[in-house]
Motif scaffolding. Structure first.
Motif, PDB file in Angstrom:
ATOM      1  N   ALA A  88       0.831  -1.200   0.000  1.00  0.00           N
ATOM      2  CA  ALA A  88       0.000   0.000   0.000  1.00  0.00           C
ATOM      3  C   ALA A  88       0.865   1.250   0.000  1.00  0.00           C
ATOM      4  O   ALA A  88       1.970   1.239   0.533  1.00  0.00           O
ATOM      5  CB  ALA A  88      -0.909  -0.012   1.224  1.00  0.00           C
ATOM      6  N   PRO A  89       0.397   2.362  -0.612  1.00  0.00           N
ATOM      7  CA  PRO A  89       1.222   3.564  -0.696  1.00  0.00           C
ATOM      8  C   PRO A  89       1.540   4.188   0.655  1.00  0.00           C
ATOM      9  O   PRO A  89       2.425   5.026   0.749  1.00  0.00           O
ATOM     10  CB  PRO A  89       0.378   4.513  -1.550  1.00  0.00           C
ATOM     11  CG  PRO A  89      -1.011   3.990  -1.452  1.00  0.00           C
ATOM     12  CD  PRO A  89      -0.881   2.508  -1.299  1.00  0.00           C
ATOM     13  N   THR A  90       0.806   3.784   1.704  1.00  0.00           N
ATOM     14  CA  THR A  90       1.089   4.361   3.017  1.00  0.00           C
ATOM     15  C   THR A  90       2.340   3.761   3.657  1.00  0.00           C
ATOM     16  O   THR A  90       2.767   4.226   4.705  1.00  0.00           O
ATOM     17  CB  THR A  90      -0.104   4.163   3.958  1.00  0.00           C
ATOM     18  OG1 THR A  90      -0.465   2.779   3.964  1.00  0.00           O
ATOM     19  CG2 THR A  90      -1.298   4.999   3.523  1.00  0.00           C
ATOM     20  N   TRP A  99       1.311   2.815  -7.361  1.00  0.00           N
ATOM     21  CA  TRP A  99       0.709   3.899  -6.592  1.00  0.00           C
ATOM     22  C   TRP A  99      -0.805   3.724  -6.642  1.00  0.00           C
ATOM     23  O   TRP A  99      -1.411   3.775  -7.708  1.00  0.00           O
ATOM     24  CB  TRP A  99       1.098   5.250  -7.165  1.00  0.00           C
ATOM     25  CG  TRP A  99       0.429   6.394  -6.465  1.00  0.00           C
ATOM     26  CD1 TRP A  99      -0.597   7.167  -6.948  1.00  0.00           C
ATOM     27  CD2 TRP A  99       0.709   6.884  -5.154  1.00  0.00           C
ATOM     28  NE1 TRP A  99      -0.959   8.110  -6.013  1.00  0.00           N
ATOM     29  CE2 TRP A  99      -0.167   7.956  -4.894  1.00  0.00           C
ATOM     30  CE3 TRP A  99       1.629   6.516  -4.165  1.00  0.00           C
ATOM     31  CZ2 TRP A  99      -0.160   8.667  -3.687  1.00  0.00           C
ATOM     32  CZ3 TRP A  99       1.640   7.222  -2.969  1.00  0.00           C
ATOM     33  CH2 TRP A  99       0.751   8.285  -2.745  1.00  0.00           C
ATOM     34  N   THR A 100      -1.420   3.512  -5.481  1.00  0.00           N
ATOM     35  CA  THR A 100      -2.868   3.321  -5.399  1.00  0.00           C
ATOM     36  C   THR A 100      -3.522   4.420  -4.582  1.00  0.00           C
ATOM     37  O   THR A 100      -4.699   4.328  -4.240  1.00  0.00           O
ATOM     38  CB  THR A 100      -3.190   1.959  -4.768  1.00  0.00           C
ATOM     39  OG1 THR A 100      -2.614   1.905  -3.447  1.00  0.00           O
ATOM     40  CG2 THR A 100      -2.633   0.824  -5.612  1.00  0.00           C
ATOM     41  N   GLY A 101      -2.765   5.485  -4.267  1.00  0.00           N
ATOM     42  CA  GLY A 101      -3.279   6.525  -3.384  1.00  0.00           C
ATOM     43  C   GLY A 101      -4.069   7.621  -4.058  1.00  0.00           C
ATOM     44  O   GLY A 101      -4.625   8.469  -3.379  1.00  0.00           O
ATOM     45  N   GLU A 276       0.474  12.325   0.772  1.00  0.00           N
ATOM     46  CA  GLU A 276      -0.197  11.155   0.207  1.00  0.00           C
ATOM     47  C   GLU A 276      -1.692  11.396   0.054  1.00  0.00           C
ATOM     48  O   GLU A 276      -2.329  10.824  -0.828  1.00  0.00           O
ATOM     49  CB  GLU A 276       0.045   9.928   1.082  1.00  0.00           C
ATOM     50  CG  GLU A 276       1.474   9.412   1.039  1.00  0.00           C
ATOM     51  CD  GLU A 276       1.622   8.063   1.720  1.00  0.00           C
ATOM     52  OE1 GLU A 276       0.648   7.597   2.346  1.00  0.00           O
ATOM     53  OE2 GLU A 276       2.714   7.483   1.637  1.00  0.00           O
TER      54      GLU A 276
END
Length: 317
Positions: A88-90, A99-101, A276
């Motif tokens: 996850a991007p976090t 990048w899924t944010g 983000e």
């Protein structure tokens, strides 16, 4: 700023750009080089691609153009990496993942396509704030390489596996630092393109634009983005890395970041002060090169006076 000429230590990598592996540190601030007086940026008016030239298949099959640097006298192509783990991007730091944010970066980042010495090739780029609303920042070798300016140059923001949801933006002018144009000095591997309006709108009006920062120092939290197209990536997705950057202590004055992006990611943006939540930040570098002996580590040029001169000239062109 010390210059290190690398024309003998740079190759076209159809397989991968070799970036590097020690975890980045946020050590005490490294000295910032004294910015040189910027010389006049080199520029070129590229031949524009005929309508319909960049088909989905031609974009998918374009050779990823990137740099490999090695200790002088030791130059070899690296081995491709293995399977990718989606994170996850976090996650911070992030060595490389989709990048899924969401956010602005999804639209301002894109793939760059061009013809290089008779071959179709690809890099990455980013839409930045500018007076003309039509400026893309990328790597120097993504506009000129091995003495040749690229032609048929287009920027495809938010590229999606052969699709151009916001259109293909043709360059009317490409620019790079005088030091890159003259001797391919890796410290100044910065390029820009001015793209023509599309459907009566500028690039910034269509996809937005990111701010920039020059002479901002080293040792910062960074997010790097790009469209790597060599194994284990295929160029279909926006990939990112994140971590605490440091200053290259080997042969350049570049930023350094743990990142496994490969060929085709060159020219993708590095951001500091990145959110983000909104996908916005200040661009301070681009993906540029890696050492063959130091896998999974990416290096990007310091945005000093010469980079600013390129940007200043591009935004009023």
């Amino acid at each position: 700023m010390r210059r290190h000429r690398t024309s003998a230590g740079i190759v076209l990598a159809a397989a991968t750009l070799f970036a590097g592996a020690l975890s980045a540190t946020s050590a005490t601030a490294a000295p910032v080089p004294s910015p040189p007086t910027a010389s006049t940026p080199a520029s070129f008016a590229p031949k524009q691609a005929p309508t319909g030239f960049w088909t989905a298949e031609r974009m998918r099959s374009a050779t990823p153009l990137d740099l490999i640097r090695a200790v002088p006298g030791s130059l070899k192509a690296p081995k491709p990496g293995g399977e990718k783990t989606v994170i996850a991007p976090t996650a911070f730091p992030e060595p490389g993942g989709p990048w899924t944010g969401g956010g602005v970066v999804v639209k301002t980042s894109g793939r760059v396509f061009f013809t290089f010495q008779g071959r179709t090739a690809s890099c990455s780029g980013n839409s930045v704030t500018s007076q003309n609303g039509s400026t893309v920042i990328t790597a120097g070798h993504c506009v000129k390489y091995q003495g040749s300016w690229h032609t048929n140059w287009v920027f495809v923001p938010a590229y999606d596996n052969g699709q151009a949801p916001y259109g293909q933006w043709s360059a009317t002018k490409t620019l790079t630092t005088d030091a890159w144009a003259a001797s391919e000095d890796i410290n100044y591997d910065v390029g820009a393109a001015v793209v023509a309006p599309l459907n009566g709108r500028t690039l910034a009006q269509t996809v937005g634009a990111q701010g920039l920062q020059f002479n901002g120092g080293y040792n910062k939290a960074m997010y790097a983005f790009g469209f790597p197209a060599a194994d284990p990536y295929d160029g279909s997705k926006l990939i990112h890395c994140s971590g605490n950057s440091s200053k290259d202590f080997l042969f350049s004055q570049d930023h350094s970041l743990g990142c496994d992006m490969t060929g085709g990611s060159s020219g993708g943006p590095w951001f500091t002060s990145f959110s983000e939540a909104t996908g916005t930040g200040l661009q301070v570098s681009v993906n540029s090169f890696g050492y063959t002996f130091w896998p999974n580590r990416m290096f990007g040029p310091y945005f000093g006076n010469e980079a600013k001169a390129v940007y200043d000239k591009a935004q009023v062109s």
